[in-house]
Design an enzyme around this catalytic site. Structure first.
Site, PDB file in Angstrom:
ATOM      1  N   GLN A 373       0.828  -1.211   0.000  1.00  0.00           N
ATOM      2  CA  GLN A 373       0.000   0.000   0.000  1.00  0.00           C
ATOM      3  C   GLN A 373       0.860   1.257   0.000  1.00  0.00           C
ATOM      4  OE1 GLN A 373      -3.251  -0.085  -0.252  1.00  0.00           O
ATOM      5  NE2 GLN A 373      -3.779   2.069   0.044  1.00  0.00           N
ATOM      6  N   GLU A 400       0.040 -25.874   7.015  1.00  0.00           N
ATOM      7  CA  GLU A 400       0.598 -26.339   8.296  1.00  0.00           C
ATOM      8  C   GLU A 400      -0.429 -26.221   9.422  1.00  0.00           C
ATOM      9  OE1 GLU A 400       3.035 -27.929   7.703  1.00  0.00           O
ATOM     10  OE2 GLU A 400       4.765 -26.894   6.874  1.00  0.00           O
TER      11      GLU A 400
END
Length: 418
Positions: A373, A400
């Site tokens: 951004q 995971e």
């Protein structure tokens, strides 16, 4: 003509900024690191040495190729074999079978540094290390000597096969079966989203040899080329493009009983023990991406001008940088504490690994996204590394064990102690 001259100026500006970004990107670790985010704080001299080695490898061998590996979906085998020459193919595998024999904290430091050069490739190396560790830890002498040396050198590569099309977070419900037939298991079923699938040589497969639930699961080592082993199409992914992802399919695939790791029914325990370390590893990869993005954002706002002054003079952006740096350091401290807990076998290790994975992958994604951004429209261009970090780390909140599952594990630990 005026429009053409304006367009030419824009092209030159983009080219200049893009060149500068790539120069910054390729030399992140050669430039001064702000003391407040220095990842070497608290490390021993030895740890600082192999951290520097990993940073140098990331800058020289990985960063210059990161964009190309992503765009062309190249699995950089030769680069990873160079990493293995530095000991990164079996970081926490025992030295007697070719490993480096380092601690979980050492491993975290290395994966964080490597990820500044390429998150996707480092994440695969972390999965490979987990597979290698499983064989080293749960295999017998013959299995360890057969597989681990080549895995440590990355002459061969490993893949971890737990997730199925219908069994993701609820891993204990997996349906892949292994029926005992004399001295072989006959394997049937499929695994989904397997990193390295089809390009790797050794598959650590969790399968059902007994009844329902976790206690009916065993762990088999399946070699590429086995009859009945095949692979799905290569998946098209948002990120992690330097490693192939495919389904792994078993159709009456014979696997010798001698390829079973541990005892029948021990597979789920092996899988979960592996994932505790895997969660630290993937959190460490997020740290590396966030560390690189903080520096890229800092350098960008220091040179980019708007309204007659550099963006670094904007107090709002100063505050954003401060928040990013704070979240990075907090994430790093939590990940390293979890690594120590796992290494020491502490009772809080499982919950700390879950906390580290949850917090670091969430916050490091936010850091990378904020860095994009702060680059404005340039951050959305593939000439700029920041967008690739954003794409590569997003999946860390899913794999995971999803971050929702991490919350369940932490809550269960809290409530069990009441």
């Amino acid at each position: 003509m005026a429009a053409a001259r304006t367009l030419a100026r824009v092209v030159r500006l983009r080219s200049c900024i893009g060149r500068n970004q790539r120069l910054i990107f390729n030399n992140l670790q050669r430039r001064g690191i702000a003391s407040c985010i220095d990842p070497s704080h608290g490390l021993t001299d030895e740890q600082k040495e192999f951290q520097k080695m990993a940073f140098d490898f990331a800058a020289n061998e990985m960063a210059p190729n990161m964009a190309e590996w992503d765009e062309k979906e190249i699995f950089p085998v030769e680069t990873m074999r160079k990493a293995a020459q530095l000991g990164f193919g079996g970081i926490y595998v025992q030295p007697e079978v070719g490993g480096s024999g380092l601690s979980r904290l050492d491993t975290s430091v290395i994966f964080e540094a490597l990820s500044t050069g390429c998150v996707s490739t480092t994440a695969y190396i972390s999965i490979h290390n987990m597979c290698n560790w499983m064989i080293d830890t749960y295999g017998n002498t013959e299995q360890r000597e057969r597989y681990c040396p080549d895995l440590c050198l990355m002459k061969t590569f490993g893949s971890y096969c737990l997730t199925e099309p219908g069994a993701g977070s609820d891993a204990a419900s997996l349906l892949t079966t292994a029926r005992l037939n004399d001295d072989h298991y006959i394997l049937n079923g499929s695994k989904a989203f397997i990193s390295g699938g089809g390009d790797t040589d050794v598959y650590i497969v969790m399968c059902r040899t007994g009844g329902k639930g976790a206690k009916g699961i065993s762990c088999l080592v399946v070699e590429k080329g086995s009859p009945g082993l095949s692979f799905g199409k290569k998946e098209k992914k948002v990120g992690w493009n330097s490693q192939p992802t495919r389904a792994v399919i078993f159709e009456d695939c014979p696997v010798p009983v001698t390829n079973r790791l541990g005892q029948e029914g021990q597979g789920f325990t092996i899988a979960m023990k592996g994932l505790n370390g895997g969660r630290i590893n993937i959190a460490s990869c997020s740290l590396g991406a966030a560390h690189a993005c903080v520096q890229l954002a800092r350098d960008h706002v220091s040179v980019r001008k708007q309204f007659g002054e550099t963006l670094s003079n904007n107090q709002f952006l100063q505050f954003k940088l401060a928040e990013m740096a704070t979240k990075l350091v907090a994430s790093r401290l939590l990940v390293r504490e979890a690594a120590r807990a796992l290494q020491e076998g502490r009772s809080d290790a499982v919950s700390l690994c879950s906390m580290a994975k949850l917090f670091a992958t969430d916050e490091c994604f936010n850091i990378c996204n904020q860095a994009l951004q702060m680059h404005g429209g340039y951050g959305y261009l593939k000439d700029y590394a920041v967008q690739q970090y954003v794409r590569d780390v997003r999946v860390h909140q899913i794999l995971e064990g999803t971050n929702e599952v991490m919350r369940m594990i932490i809550a269960r630990s809290l409530l069990t102690d009441v």
